[in-house]
Design an enzyme around this catalytic site. Structure first.
Site, PDB file in Angstrom:
ATOM      1  CD  GLU A   1      -2.965  -1.239   0.456  1.00 31.98           C
ATOM      2  OE1 GLU A   1      -3.293  -0.239   0.109  1.00 31.98           O
ATOM      3  OE2 GLU A   1      -3.365  -2.368   0.041  1.00 31.98           O
TER       4      GLU A   1
ATOM      5  CG  ASP B   1      -0.449  -8.451   7.674  1.00 34.07           C
ATOM      6  OD1 ASP B   1      -1.579  -8.378   7.556  1.00 34.07           O
ATOM      7  OD2 ASP B   1       0.069  -9.405   6.854  1.00 34.07           O
TER       8      ASP B   1
ATOM      9  CE  LYS C   1      -1.898 -11.988   7.554  1.00 37.43           C
ATOM     10  NZ  LYS C   1      -1.025 -11.957   6.356  1.00 37.43           N
TER      11      LYS C   1
END
Lengths: 330, 163
Positions: free
Chosen positions: A206, A217, A221
């Site tokens: 991004e 990120d 997880k």
């Protein structure tokens, strides 16, 4: 033929990807599972498509949302309450500050007696226990295979085929963007900024790339895996997170000189995301934007699974797998 | 107690004697010595000796460490007591300017830095330093914590090997 009604919440990349795959796989679902999945509502932040007999997904994919005949300005939470679906498929983007709007969508769906399938990491990483308590009280299930590893069947593998095993640890490459950048640095002898620019040009990173390259990120997880599969009760603040932006071209070269590579690894036991040195012949040494996860199990030994960690179509494979599982039970 | 010690020594005259002396001087009674040349300049040595207690064994280990000799494995009465592991750590930052000697000394308090490789693009930029560290596998957490402390304090990026 068993008909199961779905309400899709979120019609962005993932939602549209799922709609296309649902359309494509209707015949297979009938033949293989005797299922007819009917999407009775599609809710977006600025309006909804509602049709008890089934929303025309092909048209919704081709035209402006607001120009579809089923369009109304009904708000998502009202759609969930009134759509009379068996299952809500929550695919909105995550907000790591408070998990909204996905958290409210999931809780409302459970309170209304519907199962939930989601690809939205934020609510699960922030409020896993609250969501599971709500599901237990409602006697419904929440499935979230797509939240970790995109198309990789990790959570369902653990709960299904590996159910006789104690899983001692889960660790691996949980973010495709950082894997692409580090692979590019190693293979094409370029520095971090050039590799990042290429990732952005290919749509893998991004414009605000910090969520990926700073390891957030992957950490999200790790939290989901720790809570869902390892019986922990942890949140994002419990994870030690180190990203890859300080890795230089020379660092990668030095690793290569010693027959190794550097990968950003999430380690569930250690609750840590950090760059790690991996021998070149290690199963986690995969190139490009792929994800690779190792499960250390007591009976089956080490299991490595590799696959595409993102992308609307690939993620739909995991979302649809959860939908089918629950649809068979409904 | 009966101790079996395995060592990986450099195949040069006198190296075996440098191992045997500390065992004898701390009260060890050597029962057998076996060595096998595996090629190159290394020789694998197995020594079996009798010694009074763990404290005396630790004195032997410390004396060997002072001579830069590390046992690769120690069994006591047939059960594993010590096993040497090796791990790689990469430090990225101003590693040379922040007293590399001090960094190595701190690591050596827990393990032993056995190899080092440095890349310095230019004096103003960050360098990358790869350290091979040998350690007692029971001290793994201690070593990792030590590395994290050094890196936090000296503002290095730490990249450690995956087990």
């Amino acid at each position: 033929m068993k008909e199961v009604k779905l309400c899709i919440v979120g019609f962005g990349n993932i939602g549209r990807g799922l709609a296309a795959v649902l359309d494509e796989k209707q015949d297979l679902l009938r033949r293989r599972h005797g299922l007819k999945l009917t999407v009775v509502a599609v809710a977006e932040k600025d309006g909804s498509l509602v049709n008890e007999r089934g929303v025309d997904l092909s048209r919704a994919l081709k035209t402006q949302f607001s120009s579809c005949p089923e369009y109304s300005s009904m708000k998502t939470l009202d759609v969930i309450k009134s759509c009379n679906a068996d299952m809500v498929v929550e695919l909105t983007p995550g907000n790591m500050k408070n998990g909204e709007p996905g958290l409210s969508h999931i809780l409302r769906s459970l309170e209304c007696g519907m199962h939930v399938v989601t690809s939205n990491k934020a609510p699960l990483a922030l409020k896993y226990r609250e969501i599971m308590d709500c599901a237990r009280k409602a006697g419904r299930e929440v499935r979230f295979e797509a939240t970790v590893g995109g198309a990789i069947p990790l959570i369902n593998l653990y709960r299904g085929t590996l159910q006789a095993n104690e899983v001692r640890n889960i660790y691996g490459i949980l973010n495709g963007t950082t894997n692409f950048i580090l692979s590019k640095m190693a293979e094409e002898c370029v520095d971090f900024r050039i590799a990042l620019k290429e990732a952005q040009e290919l749509g893998l990173a991004e414009s605000d790339y910090s969520y990926d390259v700073d390891g957030i990120d992957s950490a999200v997880k790790v939290v989901i895996l720790a809570n869902a599969l390892m019986g922990r009760s942890v949140s994002l603040k419990d994870v030690r997170v180190v990203g890859i932006r300080d890795i230089t071209y020379e660092t990668v070269e030095l690793a290569r000189k010693h027959n190794s590579v550097i990968k950003l690894v999430g380690d569930v036991n250690e609750l840590e995301v950090s760059p790690r040195i991996i021998p070149q012949n290690h199963p986690l040494n995969i190139s490009g934007a792929l994800n690779a996860v190792m499960l250390d199990t007591d009976v089956a030994g080490d299991i490595t699974i590799t696959g595409v960690g993102a992308g609307p179509r690939e993620t739909s494979s995991s979302v649809l797998s959860d939908i089918i599982d629950l649809a068979i039970k409904v | 107690m009966i101790v079996q010690m395995q060592l990986d020594l450099k195949d040069v005259p006198g190296s075996l004697l440098r191992v045997l002396e500390p065992i004898s001087s701390h009260g060890g009674n050597i029962l057998s010595v076996m060595h096998s040349r595996g090629g190159g300049d290394r020789v694998l040595v197995h020594i079996v000796f009798k010694i009074g207690d763990l404290e005396m064994l630790d004195l032997v280990k410390n004396s060997l460490k002072q001579r830069n000799i590390r046992a690769t494995r120690i069994n006591i009465e047939g059960r594993k007591y010590y096993s040497k592991k090796s791990a790689s750590f990469m430090l990225v930052g101003h590693v040379i300017d922040t007293d590399l000697r001090d960094t190595i000394d701190r690591i050596n308090d827990v393990g032993l830095v056995s190899d080092i490789d440095v890349v310095m693009p230019n004096p103003k930029e960050k360098s990358s330093v790869l350290l091979e560290v040998e350690f007692d596998e029971r001290k793994k957490k201690q070593l990792v914590d030590c590395m994290k402390r050094i890196c936090d304090r000296k503002k290095f990026l730490l990249i450690r090997s995956l087990d």
